[in-house]
Design a protein around this motif. Structure first.
Motif, PDB file in Angstrom:
ATOM      1  N   TYR A  17      -6.258  -8.536  -0.830  1.00 37.82           N
ATOM      2  CA  TYR A  17      -5.915  -8.534   0.596  1.00 37.82           C
ATOM      3  C   TYR A  17      -5.664  -9.939   1.135  1.00 37.82           C
ATOM      4  O   TYR A  17      -5.166 -10.085   2.248  1.00 37.82           O
ATOM      5  N   ASN A  18      -5.999 -10.971   0.373  1.00 34.37           N
ATOM      6  CA  ASN A  18      -5.695 -12.335   0.795  1.00 34.37           C
ATOM      7  C   ASN A  18      -4.269 -12.725   0.447  1.00 34.37           C
ATOM      8  O   ASN A  18      -3.820 -13.810   0.802  1.00 34.37           O
ATOM      9  N   ASN A  19      -3.566 -11.848  -0.255  1.00 31.07           N
ATOM     10  CA  ASN A  19      -2.178 -12.088  -0.640  1.00 31.07           C
ATOM     11  C   ASN A  19      -1.385 -10.819  -0.342  1.00 31.07           C
ATOM     12  O   ASN A  19      -1.424  -9.863  -1.118  1.00 31.07           O
ATOM     13  N   ALA A  20      -0.677 -10.818   0.774  1.00 30.48           N
ATOM     14  CA  ALA A  20       0.068  -9.624   1.204  1.00 30.48           C
ATOM     15  C   ALA A  20       1.113  -9.193   0.185  1.00 30.48           C
ATOM     16  O   ALA A  20       1.543  -8.043   0.186  1.00 30.48           O
ATOM     17  N   ASN A  21       1.520 -10.097  -0.695  1.00 25.70           N
ATOM     18  CA  ASN A  21       2.523  -9.767  -1.717  1.00 25.70           C
ATOM     19  C   ASN A  21       1.899  -9.256  -3.011  1.00 25.70           C
ATOM     20  O   ASN A  21       2.613  -9.016  -3.979  1.00 25.70           O
ATOM     21  N   SER A  22       0.579  -9.114  -3.033  1.00 22.12           N
ATOM     22  CA  SER A  22      -0.063  -8.629  -4.254  1.00 22.12           C
ATOM     23  C   SER A  22       0.305  -7.168  -4.476  1.00 22.12           C
ATOM     24  O   SER A  22       0.837  -6.486  -3.603  1.00 22.12           O
ATOM     25  N   ALA A  23      -0.013  -6.682  -5.637  1.00 25.07           N
ATOM     26  CA  ALA A  23       0.357  -5.316  -6.024  1.00 25.07           C
ATOM     27  C   ALA A  23      -0.275  -4.285  -5.097  1.00 25.07           C
ATOM     28  O   ALA A  23      -1.426  -4.416  -4.686  1.00 25.07           O
ATOM     29  N   VAL A  74       1.459  -0.835  15.452  1.00 29.52           N
ATOM     30  CA  VAL A  74       0.321  -1.132  14.580  1.00 29.52           C
ATOM     31  C   VAL A  74      -0.402  -2.366  15.114  1.00 29.52           C
ATOM     32  O   VAL A  74       0.188  -3.445  15.180  1.00 29.52           O
ATOM     33  N   PRO A  75      -1.664  -2.224  15.529  1.00 34.75           N
ATOM     34  CA  PRO A  75      -2.417  -3.381  16.017  1.00 34.75           C
ATOM     35  C   PRO A  75      -2.639  -4.409  14.908  1.00 34.75           C
ATOM     36  O   PRO A  75      -2.893  -4.053  13.764  1.00 34.75           O
ATOM     37  N   ASP A  76      -2.524  -5.668  15.264  1.00 41.47           N
ATOM     38  CA  ASP A  76      -2.846  -6.776  14.363  1.00 41.47           C
ATOM     39  C   ASP A  76      -2.084  -6.716  13.048  1.00 41.47           C
ATOM     40  O   ASP A  76      -2.604  -7.120  12.000  1.00 41.47           O
ATOM     41  N   VAL A  77      -0.843  -6.238  13.079  1.00 42.48           N
ATOM     42  CA  VAL A  77      -0.058  -6.116  11.847  1.00 42.48           C
ATOM     43  C   VAL A  77       0.199  -7.491  11.212  1.00 42.48           C
ATOM     44  O   VAL A  77       0.354  -7.591  10.005  1.00 42.48           O
ATOM     45  N   GLY A  78       0.199  -8.540  12.000  1.00 46.47           N
ATOM     46  CA  GLY A  78       0.415  -9.881  11.459  1.00 46.47           C
ATOM     47  C   GLY A  78      -0.657 -10.299  10.470  1.00 46.47           C
ATOM     48  O   GLY A  78      -0.372 -10.998   9.503  1.00 46.47           O
ATOM     49  N   TRP A  91      -0.241  -4.652   5.357  1.00 49.18           N
ATOM     50  CA  TRP A  91      -0.269  -3.434   4.541  1.00 49.18           C
ATOM     51  C   TRP A  91      -0.444  -2.184   5.408  1.00 49.18           C
ATOM     52  O   TRP A  91      -0.246  -1.087   4.929  1.00 49.18           O
ATOM     53  N   LEU A  92      -0.812  -2.372   6.683  1.00 49.98           N
ATOM     54  CA  LEU A  92      -0.930  -1.236   7.595  1.00 49.98           C
ATOM     55  C   LEU A  92       0.477  -0.779   7.964  1.00 49.98           C
ATOM     56  O   LEU A  92       1.262  -1.537   8.523  1.00 49.98           O
ATOM     57  N   GLN A  93       0.807   0.467   7.658  1.00 48.16           N
ATOM     58  CA  GLN A  93       2.171   0.969   7.826  1.00 48.16           C
ATOM     59  C   GLN A  93       2.352   1.879   9.038  1.00 48.16           C
ATOM     60  O   GLN A  93       3.475   2.108   9.477  1.00 48.16           O
ATOM     61  N   PHE A  94       1.262   2.414   9.564  1.00 47.25           N
ATOM     62  CA  PHE A  94       1.380   3.377  10.653  1.00 47.25           C
ATOM     63  C   PHE A  94       0.107   3.408  11.469  1.00 47.25           C
ATOM     64  O   PHE A  94      -0.997   3.236  10.943  1.00 47.25           O
ATOM     65  N   TYR A  95       0.282   3.644  12.764  1.00 46.78           N
ATOM     66  CA  TYR A  95      -0.823   3.799  13.700  1.00 46.78           C
ATOM     67  C   TYR A  95      -0.375   4.765  14.785  1.00 46.78           C
ATOM     68  O   TYR A  95       0.789   4.751  15.207  1.00 46.78           O
ATOM     69  N   ASN A  96      -1.283   5.608  15.247  1.00 48.59           N
ATOM     70  CA  ASN A  96      -0.998   6.468  16.383  1.00 48.59           C
ATOM     71  C   ASN A  96      -2.287   6.755  17.132  1.00 48.59           C
ATOM     72  O   ASN A  96      -3.304   7.073  16.527  1.00 48.59           O
ATOM     73  N   ASN A  97      -2.223   6.629  18.453  1.00 41.99           N
ATOM     74  CA  ASN A  97      -3.391   6.827  19.302  1.00 41.99           C
ATOM     75  C   ASN A  97      -3.297   8.146  20.069  1.00 41.99           C
ATOM     76  O   ASN A  97      -3.417   8.179  21.280  1.00 41.99           O
ATOM     77  N   GLY A 153     -12.091  11.499  -0.690  1.00 42.34           N
ATOM     78  CA  GLY A 153     -12.362  11.799   0.712  1.00 42.34           C
ATOM     79  C   GLY A 153     -13.597  11.049   1.173  1.00 42.34           C
ATOM     80  O   GLY A 153     -14.632  11.076   0.512  1.00 42.34           O
ATOM     81  N   GLN A 154     -13.488  10.371   2.305  1.00 41.27           N
ATOM     82  CA  GLN A 154     -14.620   9.617   2.843  1.00 41.27           C
ATOM     83  C   GLN A 154     -14.380   9.375   4.330  1.00 41.27           C
ATOM     84  O   GLN A 154     -13.351   9.755   4.867  1.00 41.27           O
ATOM     85  N   GLN A 155     -15.329   8.707   5.020  1.00 42.22           N
ATOM     86  CA  GLN A 155     -15.277   8.746   6.471  1.00 42.22           C
ATOM     87  C   GLN A 155     -15.024   7.443   7.208  1.00 42.22           C
ATOM     88  O   GLN A 155     -14.886   7.478   8.432  1.00 42.22           O
ATOM     89  N   VAL A 156     -14.968   6.301   6.569  1.00 39.33           N
ATOM     90  CA  VAL A 156     -14.732   5.058   7.310  1.00 39.33           C
ATOM     91  C   VAL A 156     -13.556   4.291   6.719  1.00 39.33           C
ATOM     92  O   VAL A 156     -13.244   4.421   5.543  1.00 39.33           O
ATOM     93  N   PHE A 157     -12.913   3.490   7.553  1.00 37.22           N
ATOM     94  CA  PHE A 157     -11.700   2.762   7.180  1.00 37.22           C
ATOM     95  C   PHE A 157     -11.910   2.032   5.851  1.00 37.22           C
ATOM     96  O   PHE A 157     -12.840   1.260   5.699  1.00 37.22           O
ATOM     97  N   PHE A 158     -11.024   2.258   4.891  1.00 34.27           N
ATOM     98  CA  PHE A 158     -11.157   1.681   3.551  1.00 34.27           C
ATOM     99  C   PHE A 158     -10.375   0.377   3.407  1.00 34.27           C
ATOM    100  O   PHE A 158     -10.880  -0.608   2.886  1.00 34.27           O
ATOM    101  N   ALA A 159      -9.117   0.342   3.828  1.00 31.58           N
ATOM    102  CA  ALA A 159      -8.287  -0.865   3.696  1.00 31.58           C
ATOM    103  C   ALA A 159      -8.876  -1.993   4.542  1.00 31.58           C
ATOM    104  O   ALA A 159      -9.571  -1.751   5.525  1.00 31.58           O
ATOM    105  N   ARG A 160      -8.559  -3.216   4.162  1.00 34.58           N
ATOM    106  CA  ARG A 160      -8.994  -4.338   4.991  1.00 34.58           C
ATOM    107  C   ARG A 160      -8.261  -4.262   6.325  1.00 34.58           C
ATOM    108  O   ARG A 160      -7.061  -3.999   6.384  1.00 34.58           O
ATOM    109  N   ARG A 161      -9.012  -4.512   7.397  1.00 28.35           N
ATOM    110  CA  ARG A 161      -8.407  -4.503   8.728  1.00 28.35           C
ATOM    111  C   ARG A 161      -9.120  -5.522   9.597  1.00 28.35           C
ATOM    112  O   ARG A 161     -10.204  -5.275  10.110  1.00 28.35           O
TER     113      ARG A 161
END
Length: 187
Positions: free
Chosen positions: A95-101, A124-128, A132-138, A35-43
Protein backbone atom coordinates in the motif's frame (compact mmCIF):
# COMPACT_ATOMS: atom_id res chain seq x y z
CA UNK A 1 7.29 -2.09 7.10
CA UNK A 2 4.05 -2.93 8.91
CA UNK A 3 3.23 0.48 10.43
CA UNK A 4 1.94 1.04 13.94
CA UNK A 5 1.62 -1.66 16.54
CA UNK A 6 3.63 -4.78 17.14
CA UNK A 7 3.85 -7.34 14.36
CA UNK A 8 2.30 -9.91 16.69
CA UNK A 9 -1.07 -8.11 16.80
CA UNK A 10 -3.78 -10.00 14.94
CA UNK A 11 -7.37 -8.99 14.31
CA UNK A 12 -8.70 -12.56 13.95
CA UNK A 13 -6.12 -14.07 16.30
CA UNK A 14 -3.05 -16.10 15.38
CA UNK A 15 -4.84 -19.45 15.36
CA UNK A 16 -7.53 -18.10 13.04
CA UNK A 17 -4.94 -16.52 10.72
CA UNK A 18 -3.31 -19.94 10.37
CA UNK A 19 -6.69 -21.64 9.89
CA UNK A 20 -7.65 -19.13 7.16
CA UNK A 21 -4.36 -19.48 5.30
CA UNK A 22 -4.45 -23.28 5.57
CA UNK A 23 -7.94 -23.23 4.07
CA UNK A 24 -6.95 -20.85 1.28
CA UNK A 25 -4.00 -23.09 0.46
CA UNK A 26 -6.30 -26.05 -0.27
CA UNK A 27 -7.42 -24.59 -3.63
CA UNK A 28 -10.90 -26.10 -3.38
CA UNK A 29 -12.66 -23.72 -5.76
CA UNK A 30 -12.33 -21.01 -8.36
CA UNK A 31 -13.19 -18.23 -5.91
CA UNK A 32 -11.80 -17.69 -2.43
CA UNK A 33 -14.32 -15.43 -0.70
CA UNK A 34 -13.51 -14.13 2.75
CA UNK A 35 -16.51 -12.71 4.57
CA UNK A 36 -15.75 -10.34 7.44
CA UNK A 37 -17.00 -7.12 9.00
CA UNK A 38 -14.45 -4.28 8.97
CA UNK A 39 -12.66 -2.39 6.20
CA UNK A 40 -9.78 -4.55 4.91
CA UNK A 41 -7.93 -2.34 2.38
CA UNK A 42 -5.73 0.45 3.66
CA UNK A 43 -7.71 3.66 3.97
CA UNK A 44 -6.06 6.81 5.29
CA UNK A 45 -7.95 10.06 5.69
CA UNK A 46 -7.03 13.49 7.04
CA UNK A 47 -6.99 12.16 10.60
CA UNK A 48 -4.94 9.05 9.80
CA UNK A 49 -6.06 5.44 9.79
CA UNK A 50 -9.00 3.90 11.59
CA UNK A 51 -7.83 1.66 14.39
CA UNK A 52 -11.25 -0.06 14.23
CA UNK A 53 -10.38 -1.61 10.88
CA UNK A 54 -7.52 -3.71 9.49
CA UNK A 55 -5.42 -0.51 9.46
CA UNK A 56 -5.11 -1.06 13.22
CA UNK A 57 -3.66 -4.51 12.47
CA UNK A 58 -1.45 -3.86 9.46
CA UNK A 59 0.97 -6.68 10.20
CA UNK A 60 -1.91 -9.14 10.41
CA UNK A 61 -3.34 -7.90 7.08
CA UNK A 62 0.11 -8.13 5.51
CA UNK A 63 0.55 -11.71 6.76
CA UNK A 64 -2.82 -12.75 5.35
CA UNK A 65 -2.27 -11.05 1.99
CA UNK A 66 1.28 -12.42 1.69
CA UNK A 67 -0.07 -15.80 2.74
CA UNK A 68 -2.54 -15.92 -0.14
CA UNK A 69 0.17 -14.75 -2.55
CA UNK A 70 2.58 -17.44 -1.27
CA UNK A 71 -0.15 -20.08 -1.65
CA UNK A 72 -1.02 -18.91 -5.17
CA UNK A 73 -4.65 -18.29 -4.22
CA UNK A 74 -6.44 -17.89 -7.52
CA UNK A 75 -9.16 -15.33 -6.80
CA UNK A 76 -9.16 -13.78 -3.31
CA UNK A 77 -12.21 -11.58 -2.74
CA UNK A 78 -12.94 -9.96 0.62
CA UNK A 79 -16.62 -9.26 1.30
CA UNK A 80 -17.07 -6.69 4.04
CA UNK A 81 -20.05 -5.39 5.97
CA UNK A 82 -20.67 -3.09 8.95
CA UNK A 83 -19.12 0.00 7.35
CA UNK A 84 -22.38 1.90 6.60
CA UNK A 85 -21.18 3.03 3.16
CA UNK A 86 -20.54 1.09 -0.04
CA UNK A 87 -16.95 0.80 -1.24
CA UNK A 88 -14.99 -1.26 -3.77
CA UNK A 89 -11.22 -1.50 -3.88
CA UNK A 90 -8.28 -3.30 -5.33
CA UNK A 91 -6.07 -4.91 -2.70
CA UNK A 92 -2.39 -4.07 -3.18
CA UNK A 93 0.74 -6.05 -2.40
CA UNK A 94 2.29 -2.87 -0.99
CA UNK A 95 0.00 0.00 0.00
CA UNK A 96 3.02 2.32 0.15
CA UNK A 97 3.40 1.88 -3.61
CA UNK A 98 0.19 2.52 -5.56
CA UNK A 99 1.78 0.86 -8.61
CA UNK A 100 2.41 -2.41 -6.79
CA UNK A 101 0.62 -5.56 -7.89
CA UNK A 102 -3.10 -5.89 -7.33
CA UNK A 103 -3.49 -9.15 -5.44
CA UNK A 104 -7.19 -9.21 -4.58
CA UNK A 105 -10.46 -7.35 -4.39
CA UNK A 106 -12.63 -5.98 -1.60
CA UNK A 107 -16.37 -5.33 -1.87
CA UNK A 108 -17.93 -3.41 1.01
CA UNK A 109 -21.67 -3.33 1.40
CA UNK A 110 -23.46 -0.42 2.99
CA UNK A 111 -25.93 -0.79 5.77
CA UNK A 112 -29.53 -1.33 4.82
CA UNK A 113 -30.94 1.48 6.99
CA UNK A 114 -28.32 2.86 9.40
CA UNK A 115 -27.56 6.58 9.28
CA UNK A 116 -30.74 7.50 7.43
CA UNK A 117 -31.02 8.04 3.70
CA UNK A 118 -27.44 9.13 3.00
CA UNK A 119 -26.58 11.96 0.65
CA UNK A 120 -25.92 9.98 -2.54
CA UNK A 121 -22.29 11.04 -2.80
CA UNK A 122 -20.18 8.88 -5.12
CA UNK A 123 -16.91 10.85 -4.94
CA UNK A 124 -14.30 8.55 -3.40
CA UNK A 125 -13.07 10.29 -0.22
CA UNK A 126 -9.31 10.74 0.09
CA UNK A 127 -8.63 9.04 -3.25
CA UNK A 128 -5.32 10.93 -3.49
CA UNK A 129 -3.90 8.95 -0.57
CA UNK A 130 -5.85 5.78 -1.41
CA UNK A 131 -5.75 5.35 -5.21
CA UNK A 132 -6.77 1.68 -4.98
CA UNK A 133 -10.25 2.74 -3.81
CA UNK A 134 -12.40 2.45 -6.94
CA UNK A 135 -15.92 3.18 -5.72
CA UNK A 136 -17.83 4.85 -2.91
CA UNK A 137 -21.52 5.47 -2.34
CA UNK A 138 -23.29 7.02 0.63
CA UNK A 139 -26.74 5.53 0.18
CA UNK A 140 -28.28 2.52 1.90
CA UNK A 141 -28.43 -0.77 0.07
CA UNK A 142 -26.49 -3.92 -0.64
CA UNK A 143 -24.04 -5.63 -2.98
CA UNK A 144 -25.39 -8.37 -5.22
CA UNK A 145 -22.55 -10.73 -6.14
CA UNK A 146 -23.09 -13.16 -8.99
CA UNK A 147 -20.40 -15.81 -9.24
CA UNK A 148 -19.65 -17.94 -12.30
CA UNK A 149 -16.63 -20.06 -13.25
CA UNK A 150 -15.19 -17.15 -15.26
CA UNK A 151 -16.10 -14.01 -13.31
CA UNK A 152 -17.54 -12.50 -10.19
CA UNK A 153 -19.94 -9.66 -10.91
CA UNK A 154 -20.73 -7.15 -8.17
CA UNK A 155 -23.75 -4.88 -8.53
CA UNK A 156 -23.91 -2.11 -5.95
CA UNK A 157 -27.62 -1.49 -5.38
CA UNK A 158 -29.27 1.17 -3.27
CA UNK A 159 -32.41 3.14 -2.66
CA UNK A 160 -32.62 6.92 -2.74
CA UNK A 161 -34.59 7.03 0.50
CA UNK A 162 -34.91 4.30 3.10
CA UNK A 163 -37.27 6.68 4.87
CA UNK A 164 -39.76 6.18 2.02
CA UNK A 165 -41.72 2.91 2.23
CA UNK A 166 -41.52 0.90 -1.00
CA UNK A 167 -38.66 2.88 -2.59
CA UNK A 168 -37.23 0.98 -5.55
CA UNK A 169 -33.68 -0.34 -5.52
CA UNK A 170 -31.41 0.54 -8.42
CA UNK A 171 -27.93 -0.51 -9.49
CA UNK A 172 -25.53 2.39 -8.99
CA UNK A 173 -22.33 0.74 -10.24
CA UNK A 174 -21.22 -2.68 -11.42
CA UNK A 175 -17.81 -4.31 -11.52
CA UNK A 176 -16.47 -7.66 -12.57
CA UNK A 177 -13.46 -9.58 -11.35
CA UNK A 178 -12.20 -11.97 -14.01
CA UNK A 179 -10.97 -15.43 -13.03
CA UNK A 180 -7.20 -15.24 -12.53
CA UNK A 181 -7.07 -11.43 -12.84
CA UNK A 182 -7.40 -9.78 -9.42
CA UNK A 183 -8.88 -6.32 -9.29
CA UNK A 184 -12.00 -4.49 -10.33
CA UNK A 185 -13.07 -3.84 -13.87
CA UNK A 186 -15.98 -1.42 -14.35
CA UNK A 187 -18.88 -2.72 -16.39
Amino acid sequence: MFGRGPASRSLPGNAQESWLLDGLGQHLGTWDIIGQQVFFARRFNSTGASMDSWDGYRASRARIQQGWVDRAVRNPVVLTGDVHRAWASDLKADYNNANSATIGTELVTSSVTSSGDGDGSTSVPDVGTNPWLQFYNNRRGYVRATVSPTELRADFRNVAKVSEHGAAAATVKSFVVQDGHPGLQAV
